[in-house]
Design a protein around this motif. Sequence first.
Motif, PDB file in Angstrom:
ATOM      1  N   VAL A  18       0.854  -1.178   0.000  1.00  0.00           N
ATOM      2  CA  VAL A  18       0.000   0.000   0.000  1.00  0.00           C
ATOM      3  C   VAL A  18       0.892   1.231   0.000  1.00  0.00           C
ATOM      4  O   VAL A  18       2.090   1.146   0.306  1.00  0.00           O
ATOM      5  N   PHE A  19       0.321   2.386  -0.328  1.00  0.00           N
ATOM      6  CA  PHE A  19       1.134   3.603  -0.417  1.00  0.00           C
ATOM      7  C   PHE A  19       1.678   3.986   0.962  1.00  0.00           C
ATOM      8  O   PHE A  19       1.085   3.656   2.002  1.00  0.00           O
ATOM      9  N   PRO A  20       2.824   4.678   1.014  1.00  0.00           N
ATOM     10  CA  PRO A  20       3.546   4.862   2.289  1.00  0.00           C
ATOM     11  C   PRO A  20       2.743   5.508   3.406  1.00  0.00           C
ATOM     12  O   PRO A  20       2.813   5.075   4.565  1.00  0.00           O
ATOM     13  N   ALA A  21       1.976   6.575   3.102  1.00  0.00           N
ATOM     14  CA  ALA A  21       1.270   7.289   4.163  1.00  0.00           C
ATOM     15  C   ALA A  21       0.223   6.425   4.846  1.00  0.00           C
ATOM     16  O   ALA A  21      -0.080   6.629   6.030  1.00  0.00           O
ATOM     17  N   ALA A  22      -0.339   5.455   4.116  1.00  0.00           N
ATOM     18  CA  ALA A  22      -1.313   4.567   4.746  1.00  0.00           C
ATOM     19  C   ALA A  22      -0.651   3.753   5.854  1.00  0.00           C
ATOM     20  O   ALA A  22      -1.194   3.607   6.954  1.00  0.00           O
ATOM     21  N   LYS A  23       0.523   3.246   5.582  1.00  0.00           N
ATOM     22  CA  LYS A  23       1.250   2.484   6.607  1.00  0.00           C
ATOM     23  C   LYS A  23       1.615   3.383   7.790  1.00  0.00           C
ATOM     24  O   LYS A  23       1.438   2.994   8.954  1.00  0.00           O
ATOM     25  N   VAL A  24       2.109   4.585   7.496  1.00  0.00           N
ATOM     26  CA  VAL A  24       2.490   5.504   8.569  1.00  0.00           C
ATOM     27  C   VAL A  24       1.275   5.822   9.447  1.00  0.00           C
ATOM     28  O   VAL A  24       1.365   5.849  10.684  1.00  0.00           O
ATOM     29  N   ARG A  25       0.134   6.045   8.817  1.00  0.00           N
ATOM     30  CA  ARG A  25      -1.060   6.381   9.602  1.00  0.00           C
ATOM     31  C   ARG A  25      -1.521   5.200  10.440  1.00  0.00           C
ATOM     32  O   ARG A  25      -1.902   5.368  11.617  1.00  0.00           O
TER      33      ARG A  25
END
Length: 300
Positions: A198-205
Amino acid sequence: MIRPALLCLSLALAACGSSPRVPEVSAPLDPVLSTREAKQLFGTVPAASGQRAEPLGSYSKGCLAGAEQLPETGPTGQAMRLSRNRNWGHPELIDYLGDLSRAAARQPGWNGLYIGDLSQPRGGPMLTGHASHQVGLDADIWMLPATDLSLSRAERESISSISLQRANGAYTNDNWTRQHHEIMKAAASDPRVARIFVFPAAKVRMCAEETGNRDWLAKIRPWYGHHYHFHVRLNCPRGAEGCVDQAPPPPGDGCADAQAWVNNILNPPPADPDAPPPAPKRELTMADLPRQCAAVLAAD
C-alpha cells in the motif's frame, strides 16, 4: 486454440497419462517455444487448465495450473473489470477473499469488497499491467467501499475506485477512514498472507493509530502506486513444491521504514549524476518460466 509448438509438447507428454498433476518435464523445451514472449501465450488463453491446482515458480516469473475463478458476484463481494479475465486464482486465494470480504462486510458503510485483478486463467505474465500476479496468489482490493453489490458487468467496467493519497503518497486524504485501517488489519492478520502492499502514508497512519496488537503491521509494506487499491499476496500453499515463496518481512513492525519513504517523498534525495541509466526491461520468454508452464499451456 493450442498453437502447434504447444500441441507437439502436449503429444510428447501423452505418455504421462491423464494424471491431474502437472507432469514433470525433463526434455528440453522446444527451441521455438522457448523464445516466444510468455505474455503473448498466457494473455490469450480463455480458461483454466484441468490440472490439479498448483502455483509454479515465483510471483513475478511463473504460472498457475488448475486455477479457480472468483465468482463474478458473491454475498459480500464483486469481481471488477470482468473484461480483463483476470479473476482467476489458486483455490486458497479464492477462499481467502471470501473470508476477507465477509470481514469487510462487518465494517460500517461496507457491504463487502470490490475485488480487482487476481491472475489470468493460467497465470503467467500479462499483456498489460502487473509484473507479478503470475501464480494465482496475488489480489488487488479496491479502496472504494463496496456499498452496491448488484453492479452490472457494464457498470463494473465504468466505475472507478478512489484514491486515498495526497502529496504523492506522503499523506492520506479525506477519503481515508478507520474502516480502511480495519480491513487491511484483517487482511494482514490472516496467517496465509505474506505481504500487503500500500502507499507509504497509509502504513504511517496505521502505525500511528493502532493501539492493539501490532504484529500484523510487519506485513504491511509501502510500495509505489497502491493508493486506489491495496495488494494482497499469499504465502505458497502447503505442499506446493514448485512455488517460490516470498521472503519473510524484515524484523520489527516496519513503521520506521514507511516513515523513511514519506521523508524521501517530501525531501527527495539528490540524484546521483554518476548513476548508470536503468537497464531496459526485457520481456519474459517461455525459457524464463518454470519448464512445467509449457505443460500448463498445453493442457486441456
